[in-house]
Write a protein that holds these residues in place. Structure first.
Motif, PDB file in Angstrom:
ATOM      1  N   THR B 229     -33.396  36.863  48.891  1.00 23.37           N
ATOM      2  CA  THR B 229     -34.036  37.720  47.818  1.00 23.37           C
ATOM      3  C   THR B 229     -35.461  37.840  48.197  1.00 23.37           C
ATOM      4  N   PRO B 230     -36.202  38.971  47.688  1.00 24.37           N
ATOM      5  CA  PRO B 230     -37.329  39.466  47.803  1.00 24.37           C
ATOM      6  C   PRO B 230     -38.306  38.321  47.919  1.00 24.37           C
ATOM      7  N   GLU B 231     -38.204  37.538  47.060  1.00 23.43           N
ATOM      8  CA  GLU B 231     -39.151  36.385  46.869  1.00 23.43           C
ATOM      9  C   GLU B 231     -38.948  35.299  48.094  1.00 23.43           C
ATOM     10  N   GLU B 232     -37.766  35.095  48.341  1.00 20.22           N
ATOM     11  CA  GLU B 232     -37.644  34.235  49.290  1.00 20.22           C
ATOM     12  C   GLU B 232     -38.067  34.845  50.705  1.00 20.22           C
ATOM     13  N   ILE B 233     -37.943  36.002  50.911  1.00 14.19           N
ATOM     14  CA  ILE B 233     -38.499  36.484  52.272  1.00 14.19           C
ATOM     15  C   ILE B 233     -39.996  36.641  52.045  1.00 14.19           C
ATOM     16  N   ARG B 234     -40.592  36.960  50.785  1.00  8.72           N
ATOM     17  CA  ARG B 234     -41.923  36.783  50.879  1.00  8.72           C
ATOM     18  C   ARG B 234     -42.409  35.562  51.307  1.00  8.72           C
ATOM     19  N   GLY B 235     -41.942  34.554  50.675  1.00  7.02           N
ATOM     20  CA  GLY B 235     -42.337  33.074  51.092  1.00  7.02           C
ATOM     21  C   GLY B 235     -41.705  32.394  52.352  1.00  7.02           C
ATOM     22  N   ASN B 236     -40.792  33.323  53.005  1.00  7.24           N
ATOM     23  CA  ASN B 236     -40.367  32.662  54.448  1.00  7.24           C
ATOM     24  C   ASN B 236     -41.562  32.582  55.670  1.00  7.24           C
ATOM     25  N   PRO B 237     -42.099  31.375  55.924  1.00  7.88           N
ATOM     26  CA  PRO B 237     -42.942  31.578  56.822  1.00  7.88           C
ATOM     27  C   PRO B 237     -42.636  32.043  58.101  1.00  7.88           C
ATOM     28  N   LYS B 238     -41.236  32.051  58.606  1.00  6.25           N
ATOM     29  CA  LYS B 238     -40.824  32.741  59.809  1.00  6.25           C
ATOM     30  C   LYS B 238     -40.945  34.292  60.042  1.00  6.25           C
ATOM     31  N   VAL B 239     -40.765  34.671  58.681  1.00  9.65           N
ATOM     32  CA  VAL B 239     -40.792  36.307  58.315  1.00  9.65           C
ATOM     33  C   VAL B 239     -42.424  36.613  58.672  1.00  9.65           C
ATOM     34  N   LYS B 240     -43.272  35.706  57.829  1.00  8.57           N
ATOM     35  CA  LYS B 240     -44.677  35.987  57.858  1.00  8.57           C
ATOM     36  C   LYS B 240     -45.105  36.158  59.231  1.00  8.57           C
ATOM     37  N   GLU B 241     -44.713  35.049  59.829  1.00 12.69           N
ATOM     38  CA  GLU B 241     -45.156  34.955  61.269  1.00 12.69           C
ATOM     39  C   GLU B 241     -44.689  36.196  62.293  1.00 12.69           C
ATOM     40  N   ALA B 242     -43.618  36.455  62.066  1.00 11.18           N
ATOM     41  CA  ALA B 242     -42.855  37.489  62.940  1.00 11.18           C
ATOM     42  C   ALA B 242     -43.145  38.876  62.556  1.00 11.18           C
ATOM     43  N   TYR B 243     -43.425  39.151  61.269  1.00  9.54           N
ATOM     44  CA  TYR B 243     -43.514  40.651  60.928  1.00  9.54           C
ATOM     45  C   TYR B 243     -44.574  40.870  59.759  1.00  9.54           C
ATOM     46  N   LEU B 244     -44.254  40.198  58.800  1.00  9.77           N
ATOM     47  CA  LEU B 244     -45.200  40.442  57.465  1.00  9.77           C
ATOM     48  C   LEU B 244     -46.781  40.184  58.064  1.00  9.77           C
ATOM     49  N   GLY B 245     -46.732  39.093  58.554  1.00  6.98           N
ATOM     50  CA  GLY B 245     -48.325  38.641  58.757  1.00  6.98           C
ATOM     51  C   GLY B 245     -48.961  39.844  59.536  1.00  6.98           C
ATOM     52  N   GLU B 246     -48.100  40.318  60.507  1.00  8.01           N
ATOM     53  CA  GLU B 246     -48.919  41.223  61.346  1.00  8.01           C
ATOM     54  C   GLU B 246     -49.353  42.326  60.663  1.00  8.01           C
TER      55      GLU B 246
END
Lengths: 433, 249
Positions: B229-246
């Protein structure tokens, strides 16, 4: 929800529009009927017959090129095979006294064209674009060369002849005189033109246009572009077969030239010069090319050269063909502003004509020196005598070419400028009303 | 909930380059699923594989529990899956009306008919008119598609995609290159038109993704690194690192 289609959909044609539409066909039929009364000589009747045949052939070609976007270099295959089958059919029907009258023979030619298109097309329509063009060229060469090898069917160099008067008479017509052949061709032309026009307005016809525009996207709205191309190819073959058999009936002979590259090229010329973007384009082109080739061959020995130059000029300067040029002027006519363009056209036309005259003079002089240099230099082309050896002729030609080219360039540029202004004004005027 | 699209261990290589590696993904019926990831992650390739434009090198793709990998695009389309393109892909010389009608003809059963007048088919007129109104292009009905504005062409692109009545819709960056206002309108349009259908959407605009999607999958270097879900993705550290963080940085 019913009124949604009524408001958002394009309006269905009103009764007046429908009547106007049918009136056009009635007028065409009447013109075809009365044409021999106006030009009664045997020569003009032959010309009209050839034009009719050429119209069917060119329109059948445009099912491929204009409607479906398939450039074929071998459309004469289906024209020629239709012609040969028609000749053999006439001979067989005549020998066996079968009760099949001559007016039905084109149907045999059509079915022949359809049969071979269905056979060959399944392979050649697998690809579009350049691959299709190359395959069509290869197959055309294959068929054309086998026509000279398979003598029993194609009759070798001499071809196969037949006597069209030996068939069952209908209403006392034996189809010996040219006038009866003219009416036969005219009737088939009308039928074929109506049928091919109707085809453009069917679901298949529209999907042909879609395949022409974007074969990739067609796949994602449920259609197999190969099947669309294949069906278009079959229809094109059918009507080409009708045209070929009418030619065979007209000449009472079919030979290998019917299937050849020249025939395939001529139909491409006719369709393109007329304008492949419009349904009537190939009709205009067929009339133009037939009249031109019959007329020019009397006037000059190198008429094919002029023909080729004209084709190049159309491709370069008027890719929409003759019809495209005329249709361009529709907004001006609507706004009543066509007269604004006429002075510019006249000014531009003068140096253009000078340029053309200069080119013709140069061509004819060169032809004299390359083809028969030893003969009298006082030659005649287009009915005008001139001295090919005279330096004055050369100077005049050079002056006309250089001067004509320079002035034509300037005046056409100015014409284009006037055109832009007039078109903008015309659009504004139509919008305002 | 039954599944609309299922990918099982899908791989795609071009030569030695593996563009998609062992991707497994499930999109439930009626779900709005967004596929996000950096440029070159293989999102469009994945769309091309699902829609039949390309064939997977390994693995299988199922549409409503039936294998569709290996089928041709038109066969997949006939089974009720329709896609749009990232680069506008319409019939440029044909009018808006004709464009939409082309997309309606197969679904209304007219197929390759050459004995019917296409202008006089009531159900085709009705459906085409509905889509035309849905995408707000009634006023541009008779304009050749090639002359439309960019936003209008994008709307037409969506219109063509949904016109056939497919219940699984794949949209490839439908708002790419649009202004903020145009994007808002496009999202509204997509939300409305995909009501009750399954949607798989590739999108770069995060506000669009988080506003529209029920679930999100993140594709990085040809692999799905997270799905939820959007919340899960927002909170996912792997995603943050790979993509959202950038993106945030």
């Amino acid at each position: 929800m019913r009124d949604l289609a009524a408001t958002a959909a394009p309006p269905l044609p009103a009764l007046a529009d429908k009547l106007k539409f049918y009136a056009i066909w009635v007028v065409v039929a009447l013109v075809l009927l009365l044409l021999p009364k106006l030009f009664a000589t045997g020569g003009s009747l032959t010309t009209f017959s050839l034009i009719g045949i050429s119209i069917i052939f060119a329109l059948s070609y445009n099912i491929l090129l204009g409607q479906t976007g398939m450039l074929s270099f071998g459309h004469a295959v289906y024209y020629g095979l239709g012609g040969f089958l028609a000749i053999h059919a006439i001979n067989i029907i005549g020998a066996n006294k079968w009760p099949i009258p001559l007016p039905l023979v084109p149907l045999i030619g059509g079915v022949t064209g359809l049969f071979f298109a269905a056979l060959i097309g399944w392979v050649s329509t697998q690809r579009s674009g350049t691959a299709f063009a190359m395959i069509s060229l290869g197959l055309a060469e294959l068929v054309a060369s086998s026509a000279l090898i398979l003598r029993t069917f194609f009759g070798g160099e001499a071809g196969v002849s037949a006597n069209r008067t030996k068939l069952l008479k209908v209403f006392g017509f034996n189809f010996g005189p040219q006038i009866q052949i003219y009416y036969l061709v005219a009737a088939w032309t009308l039928i074929a033109v109506i049928a091919m026009y109707a085809l453009t307005r069917t679901p298949l016809g529209r999907m042909c246009n879609a395949v022409r525009d974007n074969p990739e996207r067609v796949q994602f709205v449920g259609y197999d572009p190969h099947v669309v191309r294949y069906l278009a190819f079959c229809f094109a073959g059918f009507f080409a077969g009708i045209a070929g058999s009418l030619a065979a009936i007209n000449f009472e002979i079919a030979n290998s030239a019917y299937l050849g590259a020249v025939q395939s090229g001529t139909v491409l010329f006719a369709a393109y010069i007329g304008g492949i973007g419009f349904f009537i384009g190939p009709i205009v082109g067929a009339i133009f090319v037939t009249v031109l080739s019959l007329g020019l061959s009397d006037l000059t020995t190198v008429w094919q050269l002029y023909f080729g130059l004209f084709f190049i000029a159309v491709v370069m300067f008027a890719p929409g063909g003759i019809t495209g040029l005329l249709m361009m002027h529709r907004p001006l006519i609507k706004a009543g502003m066509l007269t604004r363009m006429l002075p510019s056209y006249l000014i531009a036309l003068l140096p253009t004509l000078a340029l053309i005259t200069g080119l013709m003079l140069a061509i004819e002089t060169t032809v004299h020196y390359t083809v028969n240099p030893g003969e009298d230099p006082h030659v005649k082309a287009f009915g005008i005598p001139f001295n090919a050896a005279s330096s004055i002729t050369w100077l005049v030609a050079a002056a006309l070419i250089v001067g004509g080219f320079a002035l034509a360039r300037i005046s056409w540029r100015r014409t284009a400028h006037v055109w832009d202004e007039t078109l903008t004004a015309a659009r504004a005027k139509v919008h305002a009303t | 909930m039954s599944t609309a699209i299922e990918l099982r261990g899908v791989e795609k290589s071009f030569g030695v380059t593996k563009v998609i590696q062992n991707v497994s993904l499930t999109v439930a019926q009626g779900e709005r699923h967004a596929l996000i990831g950096p440029n070159g992650a293989g999102k469009s390739t994945l769309f091309n594989l699902i829609s039949g434009y390309m064939t997977p090198s390994a693995g299988s793709i199922l549409l409503r529990d039936q294998t569709i990998s290996g089928l041709r695009p038109y066969q997949i389309n006939r089974r009720g899956l329709s896609r749009s393109f990232q680069v506008t892909n319409v019939f440029a010389n044909m009018t808006v009306w004709e464009n939409l009608r082309c997309a309606v003809l197969w679904a209304t059963g007219h197929r390759y008919a050459f004995w019917k007048n296409v202008d006089k088919l009531p159900e085709v007129r009705q459906r085409t008119a509905e889509i035309l109104q849905d995408i707000h292009l009634v006023g541009r009905r008779d304009v050749p598609a090639g002359l439309l504005t960019y936003a209008e062409q994008r709307a037409l692109e969506i219109g063509i995609t949904i016109a056939g009545g497919a219940d699984v819709i794949l949209l490839d960056e439908p708002t790419a290159g649009m202004s903020h206002a145009e994007t808002e309108r496009a999202v509204e349009l997509i939300r409305r038109l995909t009501e009750g259908r399954t949607l798989l959407i590739v999108e770069h605009d995060m506000s669009v993704v988080f506003g529209l999607a029920d679930r999100i999958s993140v594709l990085v270097y040809g692999q799905i690194i997270a799905s939820g879900t959007p919340e899960e993705i927002r909170g996912n550290p792997k995603v943050k690192e790979a993509y959202l963080g950038e993106e945030a940085a």
